[in-house]
Design an enzyme around this catalytic site. Sequence first.
Site, mmCIF file in Angstrom:
data_model
loop_
_atom_site.group_PDB
_atom_site.id
_atom_site.type_symbol
_atom_site.label_atom_id
_atom_site.label_comp_id
_atom_site.label_asym_id
_atom_site.label_seq_id
_atom_site.Cartn_x
_atom_site.Cartn_y
_atom_site.Cartn_z
ATOM 1 N N LYS A 64 6.560 5.487 8.994
ATOM 2 C CA LYS A 64 5.887 6.770 9.264
ATOM 3 C C LYS A 64 5.824 6.986 10.776
ATOM 4 C CE LYS A 64 1.638 9.222 7.868
ATOM 5 N NZ LYS A 64 0.423 9.128 7.044
ATOM 6 N N SER A 139 -0.214 12.533 3.496
ATOM 7 C CA SER A 139 0.581 12.898 4.645
ATOM 8 C C SER A 139 1.790 12.005 4.882
ATOM 9 C CB SER A 139 -0.291 12.883 5.903
ATOM 10 O OG SER A 139 -0.749 11.563 6.174
ATOM 11 N N SER A 163 -3.261 9.301 1.830
ATOM 12 C CA SER A 163 -1.921 9.653 2.309
ATOM 13 C C SER A 163 -0.780 8.736 1.910
ATOM 14 C CB SER A 163 -1.933 9.801 3.817
ATOM 15 O OG SER A 163 -2.473 11.046 4.124
HETATM 16 N N1 GLN Z 1 -5.024 14.589 3.005
HETATM 17 C C1 GLN Z 1 -6.103 13.984 3.732
HETATM 18 C C2 GLN Z 1 -6.296 14.710 5.026
HETATM 19 O O1 GLN Z 1 -5.695 15.701 5.191
HETATM 20 C C3 GLN Z 1 -5.813 12.538 3.956
HETATM 21 C C4 GLN Z 1 -4.864 12.296 5.043
HETATM 22 C C5 GLN Z 1 -4.512 10.867 5.207
HETATM 23 O O2 GLN Z 1 -4.848 10.012 4.376
HETATM 24 N N2 GLN Z 1 -3.902 10.581 6.340
HETATM 25 O O3 GLN Z 1 -7.020 14.330 5.881
#
Ligand code: GLN
Length: 432
Positions: A64, A139, A163
């Site tokens: 990532k 994400s 994510s």
């Molecule tokens: N979707 C969640 C957010 O937007 C979690 C993001 C993540 O786990 N990095 O914050």
Amino acid sequence: MKQKTTEERAKKYLEEIERNNLKGKKINAILHINPNLIEDAKKVDEKIKNGKAGKLAGKIIAVKSNINVRGMICNCASRTLESYKAGYDAFVIEKIKNEDGVIIGMCNMDEFACGSSGETSAFGPCRNPTSIDRIPGGSSSGSAAAVAANFCDMALGSDTGGSIRNPASHCDVFGFKPSYGAVSRYGLIDLSMSLDVIGPLARNIQDIQLLFEVIKGKDERDATSDELKKEKLKEKIKIGIPEIKAEEKIWKLVNEKIKNVSGKDIEIIKIKLPHVDLAVQTYYPLCYTEFFSGTRKFDGRRFGKKIEDSCGREVLRRILGGSEITKAEYAGKFYRKALQVKELIKKEFEEAFKKVDFIILPSVPKLPHKIGEKISVEDMYAYDSLTIPANLAEIPAISIPAGKVEDIPVGMQVMGKKFDDLALLEFAKRFK
Ligand code: GLN
């Protein structure tokens, strides 16, 4: 048949990326390819020949874009850090390199890990290889999509509120969020430092175990990191099924999968986790505040551009929201309140784990939307209603493919006790 060399496998993956990443299906999961890929692979093959190779020899790994890999562009899919090249390796990357894993490239993601769909990337949305017109989840969108599209053997993602598990669920792969502190965050560009964890994604549980085995462990540079418990799986296993809301078809698949768990001595118990309904409302004040604070370093002087001048809408929303919350915080109105509820949810899980060994529920409560479809901020945030609880409770949780609803993959989530990550992964192997 002769086993393929690392070099041959790397070339095969490159061909696949060439065909389907920016051309063909345009999955857009990989943003940057390691320019030394073939050389790195050759070095590993040499070591294998000499019988000196490490645990990850032959494995090709995508990373990532918020995890520092020396010499690679780690821009968090943001214009703010567009051409930022990492000057050092994150702890997890040091470990991977020490065990002869080969890094193939950096993955697309929601900008600065803010999002659940892969659409907030500044470099175009990532697509779901299993249902090409739909979002892959986020994400760690590119990490899950790269694994699903056969661009690599395994990938690293980060999970703050879901994510890793959320895109794993939508892309039909395995994704594991370790206990908070089980993996060092040194070298991770943070979203919300009290919740972030780095973890593996792969096409099978064995690869998840292998990569996790390598990246876990205490690191002096991250004081929250620690060693895991070495508990064995019990003879009699109790599984807790919470009463929580998710689409009926998704629950149905998860329930079928639970029925197929192997092992004679499994007992299934219905449990209640009443405060889990507050997870999303608890998560966002924490995330906004810590993200606002963490992004103050992006003022354009040391790294890239000033963040407020160069980021997308979702990132800006969180910076502005975080700044407001911080201002109001003299009264302990939001951040401190959220910390109190976090504690409540953590306690609730601790109580539940006195009665059961594992908790099983869907990974995501609904199916992924079509790319470009307008959905409200609330609906976007609701994607994580079932994954955020594990981050708040600091416990390990894995998303396992559970089947398909209308041809769209669905994941089942298995949660364990804090620092009982190894037993959780051992148990996860039982699902066929
Ligand atoms: N979707 C969640 C957010 O937007 C979690 C993001 C993540 O786990 N990095 O914050």
